[in-house]
Design a protein around this motif. Structure first.
Motif, PDB file in Angstrom:
ATOM      1  N   VAL A 128       0.846  -1.194   0.000  1.00  0.00           N
ATOM      2  CA  VAL A 128       0.000   0.000   0.000  1.00  0.00           C
ATOM      3  C   VAL A 128       0.888   1.253   0.000  1.00  0.00           C
ATOM      4  N   PRO A 129       0.717   2.158  -0.966  1.00  0.00           N
ATOM      5  CA  PRO A 129       1.521   3.394  -0.991  1.00  0.00           C
ATOM      6  C   PRO A 129       1.084   4.379   0.112  1.00  0.00           C
ATOM      7  N   VAL A 130       2.061   4.924   0.790  1.00  0.00           N
ATOM      8  CA  VAL A 130       1.815   5.929   1.821  1.00  0.00           C
ATOM      9  C   VAL A 130       2.746   7.110   1.529  1.00  0.00           C
ATOM     10  N   GLU A 131       2.212   8.328   1.654  1.00  0.00           N
ATOM     11  CA  GLU A 131       3.033   9.510   1.399  1.00  0.00           C
ATOM     12  C   GLU A 131       2.916  10.527   2.530  1.00  0.00           C
ATOM     13  N   ALA A 132       3.955  11.322   2.626  1.00  0.00           N
ATOM     14  CA  ALA A 132       3.953  12.466   3.552  1.00  0.00           C
ATOM     15  C   ALA A 132       4.249  13.703   2.718  1.00  0.00           C
ATOM     16  N   ARG A 133       3.344  14.687   2.789  1.00  0.00           N
ATOM     17  CA  ARG A 133       3.501  15.873   1.950  1.00  0.00           C
ATOM     18  C   ARG A 133       3.343  17.140   2.809  1.00  0.00           C
ATOM     19  N   SER A 134       4.279  18.062   2.598  1.00  0.00           N
ATOM     20  CA  SER A 134       4.208  19.357   3.261  1.00  0.00           C
ATOM     21  C   SER A 134       3.653  20.362   2.260  1.00  0.00           C
ATOM     22  N   GLU A 135       2.411  20.753   2.469  1.00  0.00           N
ATOM     23  CA  GLU A 135       1.765  21.663   1.528  1.00  0.00           C
ATOM     24  C   GLU A 135       2.407  23.051   1.556  1.00  0.00           C
ATOM     25  N   SER A 136       2.860  23.454   2.720  1.00  0.00           N
ATOM     26  CA  SER A 136       3.408  24.807   2.836  1.00  0.00           C
ATOM     27  C   SER A 136       4.802  24.921   2.230  1.00  0.00           C
ATOM     28  N   LYS A 137       5.599  23.884   2.369  1.00  0.00           N
ATOM     29  CA  LYS A 137       6.983  23.976   1.904  1.00  0.00           C
ATOM     30  C   LYS A 137       7.213  23.164   0.622  1.00  0.00           C
ATOM     31  N   GLY A 138       6.232  22.323   0.261  1.00  0.00           N
ATOM     32  CA  GLY A 138       6.358  21.553  -0.963  1.00  0.00           C
ATOM     33  C   GLY A 138       7.232  20.326  -0.855  1.00  0.00           C
ATOM     34  N   PHE A 139       7.542  19.916   0.378  1.00  0.00           N
ATOM     35  CA  PHE A 139       8.352  18.703   0.563  1.00  0.00           C
ATOM     36  C   PHE A 139       7.448  17.462   0.413  1.00  0.00           C
TER      37      PHE A 139
ATOM     38  N   VAL B 191       0.150  12.948   6.239  1.00  0.00           N
ATOM     39  CA  VAL B 191       0.440  11.543   5.922  1.00  0.00           C
ATOM     40  C   VAL B 191      -0.876  10.857   5.555  1.00  0.00           C
ATOM     41  N   LYS B 192      -0.877  10.187   4.420  1.00  0.00           N
ATOM     42  CA  LYS B 192      -2.102   9.507   3.995  1.00  0.00           C
ATOM     43  C   LYS B 192      -1.784   8.367   3.025  1.00  0.00           C
ATOM     44  N   VAL B 193      -2.747   7.470   2.889  1.00  0.00           N
ATOM     45  CA  VAL B 193      -2.692   6.392   1.890  1.00  0.00           C
ATOM     46  C   VAL B 193      -3.091   7.004   0.554  1.00  0.00           C
TER      47      VAL B 193
ATOM     48  N   PRO C 109      -7.999   6.696   9.124  1.00  0.00           N
ATOM     49  CA  PRO C 109      -8.546   7.997   8.729  1.00  0.00           C
ATOM     50  C   PRO C 109      -8.105   8.395   7.323  1.00  0.00           C
ATOM     51  N   ASP C 110      -8.693   9.451   6.805  1.00  0.00           N
ATOM     52  CA  ASP C 110      -8.326   9.919   5.467  1.00  0.00           C
ATOM     53  C   ASP C 110      -6.877  10.397   5.438  1.00  0.00           C
ATOM     54  N   PHE C 111      -6.442  11.028   6.518  1.00  0.00           N
ATOM     55  CA  PHE C 111      -5.050  11.494   6.599  1.00  0.00           C
ATOM     56  C   PHE C 111      -4.712  11.775   8.064  1.00  0.00           C
ATOM     57  N   LEU C 112      -3.421  11.934   8.320  1.00  0.00           N
ATOM     58  CA  LEU C 112      -2.926  12.304   9.652  1.00  0.00           C
ATOM     59  C   LEU C 112      -1.956  13.470   9.481  1.00  0.00           C
ATOM     60  N   ALA C 113      -2.159  14.521  10.274  1.00  0.00           N
ATOM     61  CA  ALA C 113      -1.258  15.683  10.238  1.00  0.00           C
ATOM     62  C   ALA C 113      -0.261  15.556  11.392  1.00  0.00           C
ATOM     63  N   VAL C 114       1.001  15.597  11.063  1.00  0.00           N
ATOM     64  CA  VAL C 114       2.050  15.456  12.080  1.00  0.00           C
ATOM     65  C   VAL C 114       3.111  16.540  11.877  1.00  0.00           C
TER      66      VAL C 114
END
Length: 253
Positions: free
Chosen positions: A15-26, A51-53, A69-74
Motif C-alpha cells: 500500500v503506498p503511503v506519502e507524507a507531503r508538506s503543503e506549505s513547503k512543498g516537501f 500523511v495519507k494512503v 482515517p483519510d489522513f494524519l497531520a504530524v
C-alpha cells in the motif's frame, strides 16, 4: 512509522503511503512491507506533513477503496513518530470470465449452442447459461470468487445428433479475470437404423405353416365335403342295385 491493516486485522502489503508538506512543498513516499508496516524517511524537522494512503498507477493490484482515517497531520521533531496507523477497505474485485468457441459448422450450429457455467463443487448448480453470441466470443462479469466448470450445451435432438464439448475448470478464486479458449466441440449426425437379425429357422417354419394352414382351411373343408359327398353317393348307388332272384329248378322224375 505506522501500519496498514484490513478490516479483519490482516496486514496489507504494497500500500503506498506519502507524507507531503503543503506549505513547503516537501514530499516523501513509501509502501508497506509484508507485515503491513511502513517507514517514511527524510522528513525535515520543524515541518508539518500530511500523511495519507494514496493511489498510484499500480494501486489497482491492492484494490484499496478508501482508508481510515483519510489522513494524519504530524509535525516532525527530533524523534521518530510512531503509531501512524491506517485501516484500509478493499473494493470488491470485479470478476470477468471470457472465452471464444471454435469448431466445424459453427455458423450452422450457433443457434443451437449454449454456454453453460456451473459450480465445480456442486455440478447440479448452474450459475449461468446463455446463447452463443454471433461473434463466437463471450464475456461474463460478477461471478462469485469460486471454481466453475465451463462447457457448451446443444439443443439439437440427441436422437439425430451426438454432441460432445470440452469441459474446462475455471478458478476465479486465484484469478479474478480469466480468458479461456478456443473451446472445442464435436458433433456427429446419427441416423436410426434397424438391424435385421436372422430369426431361428424352426419357429419361422412353424409360423409359416400355421399361416398357410389357416389360409387353406376353407379349401380343405370344401375338399373334405366333396370327398365325403362322393363317397356317400357311391354307397347309396350300390345299395339300390337289383337283388338277383334265385333260380328254382324243377326236378324231373
Amino acid at each position: 512509522m505506522g501500519m496498514v491493516t484490513l478490516l479483519s486485522g490482516q496486514p496489507k502489503e504494497g500500500v503506498p503511503v506519502e507524507a507531503r508538506s503543503e506549505s513547503k512543498g516537501f514530499y516523501e513516499e513509501t509502501v508497506t512491507d509484508s507485515s503491513g508496516n511502513y517507514r517514511l524517511r527524510g522528513l525535515l524537522p520543524d515541518t508539518t506533513y500530511i500523511v495519507k494512503v494514496v493511489e498510484k498507477g499500480d494501486l489497482g493490484s491492492t484494490r484499496i477503496e478508501r482508508a481510515s482515517p483519510d489522513f494524519l497531520a504530524v509535525k516532525v521533531g527530533s524523534e521518530d513518530i510512531r503509531g501512524l496507523d491506517f485501516l484500509v477497505f478493499e473494493q470488491p474485485e470485479l470478476t470477468i470470465l471470457s472465452g471464444h468457441i471454435e469448431g466445424k459448422r459453427i455458423d450452422d450450429l450457433r443457434s443451437h449452442l449454449r454456454v453453460e457455467i456451473k459450480s465445480a463443487n456442486d455440478p447440479s448448480k448452474v450459475e449461468s447459461v446463455f446463447p452463443l453470441p454471433l461473434s463466437n466470443f463471450f464475456q461474463v462479469k460478477d461471478l462469485p470468487r469460486a471454481k466453475f466448470l465451463l462447457q457448451l450445451r446443444s439443443a439439437l435432438p440427441s436422437s439425430t445428433h451426438k454432441f460432445e464439448s470440452e469441459v474446462i475448470e475455471i478458478d476465479l478464486e486465484k484469478h479474478a479475470q480469466i480468458h479461456v479458449g478456443p473451446i472445442g466441440y464435436r458433433v456427429e449426425e446419427e441416423f436410426l437404423k434397424q438391424e435385421l437379425t436372422p430369426a431361428p429357422v424352426y419357429p419361422l417354419i412353424v409360423g409359416v405353416s400355421v399361416i398357410a394352414l389357416f389360409i387353406c382351411m376353407p379349401r380343405l373343408k370344401d375338399l373334405y365335403q366333396a370327398t365325403m359327398g362322393a363317397y356317400i353317393s357311391s354307397s347309396t348307388a350300390n345299395g339300390k342295385k337289383e337283388v338277383r332272384k334265385p333260380v328254382v329248378r324243377k326236378k324231373t322224375y
